[in-house]
Scaffold this motif. Structure first.
Motif, PDB file in Angstrom:
ATOM      1  N   LEU A 154       0.824  -1.212   0.000  1.00 54.22           N
ATOM      2  CA  LEU A 154       0.000   0.000   0.000  1.00 54.22           C
ATOM      3  C   LEU A 154       0.858   1.261   0.000  1.00 54.22           C
ATOM      4  CD1 LEU A 154      -2.720  -1.106   2.595  1.00 54.22           C
ATOM      5  CD2 LEU A 154      -2.979  -0.939   0.108  1.00 54.22           C
ATOM      6  N   ALA A 155       1.892   1.276   0.847  1.00 55.77           N
ATOM      7  CA  ALA A 155       2.748   2.463   0.937  1.00 55.77           C
ATOM      8  C   ALA A 155       3.513   2.691  -0.364  1.00 55.77           C
ATOM      9  CB  ALA A 155       3.719   2.313   2.114  1.00 55.77           C
ATOM     10  N   ALA A 156       4.056   1.620  -0.939  1.00 52.77           N
ATOM     11  CA  ALA A 156       4.826   1.763  -2.173  1.00 52.77           C
ATOM     12  C   ALA A 156       3.947   2.223  -3.330  1.00 52.77           C
ATOM     13  CB  ALA A 156       5.498   0.431  -2.512  1.00 52.77           C
ATOM     14  N   THR A 157       2.711   1.735  -3.404  1.00 55.57           N
ATOM     15  CA  THR A 157       1.809   2.170  -4.475  1.00 55.57           C
ATOM     16  C   THR A 157       1.407   3.628  -4.292  1.00 55.57           C
ATOM     17  OG1 THR A 157       0.955  -0.089  -4.548  1.00 55.57           O
ATOM     18  CG2 THR A 157      -0.306   1.577  -5.711  1.00 55.57           C
ATOM     19  N   ALA A 158       1.225   4.035  -3.051  1.00 52.21           N
ATOM     20  CA  ALA A 158       0.908   5.441  -2.805  1.00 52.21           C
ATOM     21  C   ALA A 158       2.027   6.350  -3.300  1.00 52.21           C
ATOM     22  CB  ALA A 158       0.662   5.651  -1.310  1.00 52.21           C
ATOM     23  N   VAL A 159       3.271   5.915  -3.123  1.00 56.39           N
ATOM     24  CA  VAL A 159       4.406   6.725  -3.571  1.00 56.39           C
ATOM     25  C   VAL A 159       4.566   6.644  -5.089  1.00 56.39           C
ATOM     26  CG1 VAL A 159       6.916   6.978  -3.464  1.00 56.39           C
ATOM     27  CG2 VAL A 159       5.619   6.547  -1.370  1.00 56.39           C
ATOM     28  N   ALA A 160       4.634   5.411  -5.629  1.00 53.78           N
ATOM     29  CA  ALA A 160       4.957   5.231  -7.044  1.00 53.78           C
ATOM     30  C   ALA A 160       3.813   5.630  -7.966  1.00 53.78           C
ATOM     31  CB  ALA A 160       5.354   3.775  -7.308  1.00 53.78           C
ATOM     32  N   HIS A 161       2.571   5.342  -7.572  1.00 54.07           N
ATOM     33  CA  HIS A 161       1.421   5.637  -8.430  1.00 54.07           C
ATOM     34  C   HIS A 161       0.840   7.019  -8.141  1.00 54.07           C
ATOM     35  CE1 HIS A 161      -2.285   4.208 -10.702  1.00 54.07           C
ATOM     36  NE2 HIS A 161      -2.660   5.365 -10.191  1.00 54.07           N
ATOM     37  N   SER A 162       0.443   7.227  -6.887  1.00 50.47           N
ATOM     38  CA  SER A 162      -0.303   8.449  -6.561  1.00 50.47           C
ATOM     39  C   SER A 162       0.576   9.684  -6.534  1.00 50.47           C
ATOM     40  CB  SER A 162      -0.994   8.278  -5.201  1.00 50.47           C
ATOM     41  OG  SER A 162      -1.853   7.151  -5.214  1.00 50.47           O
ATOM     42  N   TRP A 163       1.820   9.553  -6.079  1.00 54.44           N
ATOM     43  CA  TRP A 163       2.684  10.728  -5.939  1.00 54.44           C
ATOM     44  C   TRP A 163       3.578  10.926  -7.160  1.00 54.44           C
ATOM     45  CZ3 TRP A 163       7.770  10.967  -2.730  1.00 54.44           C
ATOM     46  CH2 TRP A 163       8.281  12.270  -2.770  1.00 54.44           C
ATOM     47  N   LEU A 164       4.402   9.917  -7.495  1.00 52.57           N
ATOM     48  CA  LEU A 164       5.376  10.077  -8.570  1.00 52.57           C
ATOM     49  C   LEU A 164       4.796   9.829  -9.953  1.00 52.57           C
ATOM     50  CD1 LEU A 164       8.463   8.310  -6.909  1.00 52.57           C
ATOM     51  CD2 LEU A 164       7.949  10.761  -7.008  1.00 52.57           C
ATOM     52  N   GLY A 165       3.739   9.022 -10.055  1.00 51.20           N
ATOM     53  CA  GLY A 165       3.148   8.729 -11.354  1.00 51.20           C
ATOM     54  C   GLY A 165       4.016   7.876 -12.259  1.00 51.20           C
ATOM     55  N   VAL A 166       4.839   6.987 -11.684  1.00 55.32           N
ATOM     56  CA  VAL A 166       5.730   6.164 -12.499  1.00 55.32           C
ATOM     57  C   VAL A 166       5.073   4.850 -12.899  1.00 55.32           C
ATOM     58  CG1 VAL A 166       7.763   7.205 -11.473  1.00 55.32           C
ATOM     59  CG2 VAL A 166       6.849   5.110 -10.491  1.00 55.32           C
ATOM     60  N   ILE A 167       3.936   4.494 -12.279  1.00 59.34           N
ATOM     61  CA  ILE A 167       3.141   3.349 -12.713  1.00 59.34           C
ATOM     62  C   ILE A 167       1.705   3.841 -12.856  1.00 59.34           C
ATOM     63  CG2 ILE A 167       4.587   1.484 -11.853  1.00 59.34           C
ATOM     64  CD1 ILE A 167       3.037   1.455  -9.282  1.00 59.34           C
ATOM     65  N   THR A 168       0.997   3.328 -13.859  1.00 60.70           N
ATOM     66  CA  THR A 168      -0.275   3.957 -14.237  1.00 60.70           C
ATOM     67  C   THR A 168      -1.403   2.942 -14.435  1.00 60.70           C
ATOM     68  OG1 THR A 168       0.411   3.873 -16.562  1.00 60.70           O
ATOM     69  CG2 THR A 168       0.902   5.895 -15.359  1.00 60.70           C
ATOM     70  N   GLY A 169      -1.272   1.758 -13.865  1.00 61.70           N
ATOM     71  CA  GLY A 169      -2.328   0.764 -14.006  1.00 61.70           C
ATOM     72  C   GLY A 169      -3.378   0.878 -12.914  1.00 61.70           C
ATOM     73  N   ASP A 170      -4.088  -0.216 -12.679  1.00 63.73           N
ATOM     74  CA  ASP A 170      -5.077  -0.240 -11.611  1.00 63.73           C
ATOM     75  C   ASP A 170      -4.375  -0.163 -10.257  1.00 63.73           C
ATOM     76  OD1 ASP A 170      -7.940  -0.888 -10.649  1.00 63.73           O
ATOM     77  OD2 ASP A 170      -6.700  -2.406  -9.647  1.00 63.73           O
ATOM     78  N   TRP A 171      -4.810   0.765  -9.405  1.00 66.81           N
ATOM     79  CA  TRP A 171      -4.110   1.052  -8.142  1.00 66.81           C
ATOM     80  C   TRP A 171      -4.035  -0.184  -7.264  1.00 66.81           C
ATOM     81  CZ3 TRP A 171      -3.747   1.300  -2.936  1.00 66.81           C
ATOM     82  CH2 TRP A 171      -2.929   2.286  -2.364  1.00 66.81           C
TER      83      TRP A 171
END
Length: 329
Positions: A184-201
């Motif tokens: 959960l924490a890593a997805t919050a950083v990589a997806h929600s903050w940095l935008g480096v992954i763009t699939g289903d959260w």
């Protein structure tokens, strides 16, 4: 004769250079030998132009694995399904190169150079990025840098469970819970903050959690089987070899053989491939990597659950007061 402290000092002096040499071999050697090795690419279009393109790829002995398709639509579908990394379509206007920088920016650049240098001088090569890398990480460097933190997180979870003496269900629940929170924490950083992954959260969170669980449970399972030395074995497999052989920063087919294949059998490499599939390709070609992570997780959790607790030594019974010898008349 040398004393025990002197022997330990000599062991440390010899061990540190050995560890540095091993680390340099694991990280520097694959990076210094980056080159295509049976890299899947496609050729599409009508003969004989498509046949000429196919022959140019085949002239690079062992570098490319060429797939033949009838038209551009089929080649695009193969890229989106992660069957090939790119395709060259023969058109009346000249070759049309299809790439997928989301699969590997390094491979995309390599294909650009290979196709541009193989056509006659002055020929214009049209390039289309079918599955582009996200704007937040156009070079894929952030995604590649995420492998080591995940490996360290799993390593830490497995080591802490072992050092705290947790066993059985409690150890398994600790590993699963910590992996879920890391996901959960890593997805919050990589997806929600940095935008480096763009699939289903939530799918990305599940992949990251499964990767950490596979690493952490494997380390804890090895420690349950081999004792504290199992933590060292886990560090060698997951951090040193798993991270350097993962191919996330380039592609498994660009690493020396059999390094690329070995990396995909270990959780860091499988986790990186699975994350690419769910983040950019709607889960295409995710089955093999998901199976690898699941098997590592099951192995580790089974070892932890079946490990027997080391019985504590029984406390010595306090001796009673000494009795006076009976007097006999």
């Amino acid at each position: 004769m040398p004393t025990a402290p002197n022997r330990r000092a000599v062991a440390v002096v010899l061990l540190i250079p050995l560890m540095v040499t091993l680390a340099l071999w694991a990280f520097a050697w694959p990076a210094a030998r980056i080159a295509p090795r049976d890299l899947p690419v496609a050729v599409a279009g009508a003969a004989p132009a498509a046949q000429q393109l196919e022959q140019r790829f085949q002239q690079c002995d062992g570098a490319f694995e060429v797939h033949r398709f009838d038209d551009e639509a089929a080649a695009r579908a193969a890229i989106e399904d992660r069957v090939v990394y790119g395709a060259v379509v023969a058109t009346p206007q000249g070759p049309h190169l299809l790439t997928a920088s989301a699969a590997s920016p390094v491979v995309s650049q390599l294909l650009r150079e290979a196709v541009t240098t193989s056509v006659p001088e002055g020929t214009r090569v049209q390039v289309t990025d079918v599955v582009a890398a996200p704007p937040g990480d156009p070079r894929g460097s952030a995604l590649g840098a995420s492998v080591l933190p995940l490996a360290l997180a799993g390593m830490a979870a497995g080591a802490v469970v072992t050092l705290m003496g947790l066993r059985g269900v409690r150890a398994a629940l600790t590993l699963v819970g910590s992996a879920a929170l890391v996901g959960l924490a890593a997805t919050a950083v990589a997806h929600s903050w940095l935008g480096v992954i763009t699939g289903d959260w939530w799918t990305e969170a599940g992949v990251l959690a499964l990767t950490v669980l596979a690493i952490g449970s494997a380390v804890a399972g090895l420690a349950a089987l081999f004792g504290p030395r199992g933590i060292g074995i886990g560090a060698l497999l997951m951090v040193l070899l798993g991270n350097s052989f993962s191919g996330v920063t380039s592609a498994p087919q660009l690493l020396p053989e059999p390094v690329g294949a070995i990396g995909q059998w270990l959780p860091p490499g499988a986790g990186g491939s699975l994350l690419r599939s769910v983040a950019f390709f709607d889960g295409s070609a995710a089955g093999g990597a998901a199976l690898t992570l699941s098997l590592w997780s099951l192995f580790g959790l089974a070892a932890v659950l079946l490990a027997r607790r080391t019985p504590k030594p029984a406390a010595p019974t306090p001796a009673g007061p000494a009795r006076e010898p009976a007097l006999t008349g």
